[in-house]
Design a protein around this motif. Structure first.
Motif, mmCIF file in Angstrom:
data_model
loop_
_atom_site.group_PDB
_atom_site.id
_atom_site.type_symbol
_atom_site.label_atom_id
_atom_site.label_comp_id
_atom_site.label_asym_id
_atom_site.label_seq_id
_atom_site.Cartn_x
_atom_site.Cartn_y
_atom_site.Cartn_z
ATOM 1 N N SER A 1 -143.094 -67.335 -94.862
ATOM 2 C CA SER A 1 -141.975 -66.350 -94.852
ATOM 3 C C SER A 1 -142.266 -65.107 -95.005
ATOM 4 O O SER A 1 -141.513 -64.031 -94.003
ATOM 5 C CB SER A 1 -141.106 -66.522 -96.163
ATOM 6 N N LEU A 2 -143.268 -64.481 -95.515
ATOM 7 C CA LEU A 2 -143.594 -63.198 -95.492
ATOM 8 C C LEU A 2 -144.115 -62.621 -94.125
ATOM 9 O O LEU A 2 -143.598 -61.533 -93.872
ATOM 10 C CB LEU A 2 -144.882 -62.838 -96.565
ATOM 11 N N SER A 3 -144.878 -63.338 -93.305
ATOM 12 C CA SER A 3 -145.274 -62.930 -92.105
ATOM 13 C C SER A 3 -144.051 -62.844 -91.180
ATOM 14 O O SER A 3 -144.047 -62.077 -90.497
ATOM 15 C CB SER A 3 -146.057 -64.211 -91.479
ATOM 16 N N ALA A 4 -143.107 -63.765 -91.058
ATOM 17 C CA ALA A 4 -142.097 -63.778 -90.312
ATOM 18 C C ALA A 4 -141.318 -62.536 -90.584
ATOM 19 O O ALA A 4 -140.571 -61.801 -89.752
ATOM 20 C CB ALA A 4 -141.123 -64.967 -90.573
ATOM 21 N N ALA A 5 -140.987 -62.304 -92.022
ATOM 22 C CA ALA A 5 -140.203 -61.077 -92.352
ATOM 23 C C ALA A 5 -140.712 -59.713 -92.092
ATOM 24 O O ALA A 5 -140.134 -58.816 -91.358
ATOM 25 C CB ALA A 5 -140.082 -61.164 -93.941
ATOM 26 N N TYR A 6 -142.038 -59.745 -91.981
ATOM 27 C CA TYR A 6 -142.940 -58.563 -91.712
ATOM 28 C C TYR A 6 -142.726 -58.299 -90.274
ATOM 29 O O TYR A 6 -142.216 -57.257 -89.771
ATOM 30 C CB TYR A 6 -144.471 -58.502 -91.951
#
Ligand SMILES: [Zn+2]
Ligand SMILES: [Zn+2]
Length: 237
Positions: free
Chosen positions: A226-231
């Motif tokens: 999730s964090l990587s995709a949002a970034y």
């Protein structure tokens, strides 16, 4: 009719159980999107399902993934595809399908059984479990939030929702409030990562987070996805 086919090893079990309900043929196999945990088992319906239905991007993605894995001969690809939506009567029931643009992938469709008032939303909802966000296949968190808003407003408080994934197996179905809760998760994910970027944190540092503020119901493995995709989405990568 059947929504999604899971894996080649598990699909025969559901076919066996459904055949106990009667010897009628399967009119439709409906795919919510192309991922292997939803379409790899399509092949078990070869010669059994009259038609395999999916959004047009789901077909493109499924075909491309199979070509890449050199497994095209093990796929039963959709033969009936649509753009914005699709409708069909089956016995006394009416099925309506809707497409809202990019979300979990760029080819997610939902299927509403109108008389039963049950809607299968596929992986557009991951209930209290960190979602997979497939940017390689056109996922977009911002538009996903908009899509969930449309879904929330389109259905009523009696609608039963079936989710693609759930942290607790018995909560694989739910209601409108669960759709809203997942939308809030995605919104809080974007808000959190955006504020971390503004604070000057690197991607590696942001990926160390162990929960999303104001969305602590989401737990389990996979927060980094999730964090990587949002970034990447916020950075326009
Ligand atoms: Zn998926
Ligand atoms: Zn899935």
């Amino acid at each position: 009719m059947v929504v999604d086919a899971q894996f080649p090893a598990s699909a025969p079990h559901v076919i066996e159980e459904l055949k106990k309900l009667g010897e009628k043929p399967f009119k439709y196999l409906l795919n919510t999107h192309h991922h292997g945990d939803h379409t790899a088992g399509n092949i078990a319906f070869k010669g059994l399902a009259e038609k395999v239905v999916a959004h047009q991007n789901s077909l493109v993605n499924q075909k491309r993934a199979a070509e890449k894995a050199n497994s095209l001969d093990q796929q039963l690809l959709p033969d009936t595809t649509f753009g914005t939506g699709w409708k069909a009567p089956v016995g006394d029931e009416k099925i309506s399908s809707y497409y809202y643009g990019s979300g979990h992938t760029n080819g997610d469709a939902i299927y509403h059984f109108e008389n039963a008032n049950i809607v299968h939303v596929g992986d557009l909802v991951s209930n209290r479990k960190y979602p997979y966000i497939d940017r390689e296949n056109g996922a977009h968190i911002g538009n996903w939030i908009t899509a969930l808003d449309k879904i929330y407003r389109q259905f009523d408080h009696d609608t039963m929702f079936i989710f693609g994934h759930s942290r607790e197996p018995e909560k694989i179905t739910g209601n409108k409030a669960d759709v809203k809760a997942f939308q809030n998760y995605l919104q809080n994910l974007l808000t959190f990562v955006s504020s971390e970027i503004k604070a000057g944190k690197t991607k590696d540092n942001i990926l160390k987070a162990t929960s999303i503020p104001n969305a602590q119901e989401w737990q389990g493995e996979g927060i980094q996805r999730s964090l990587s995709a949002a970034y990447d989405e916020l950075k326009g990568a």
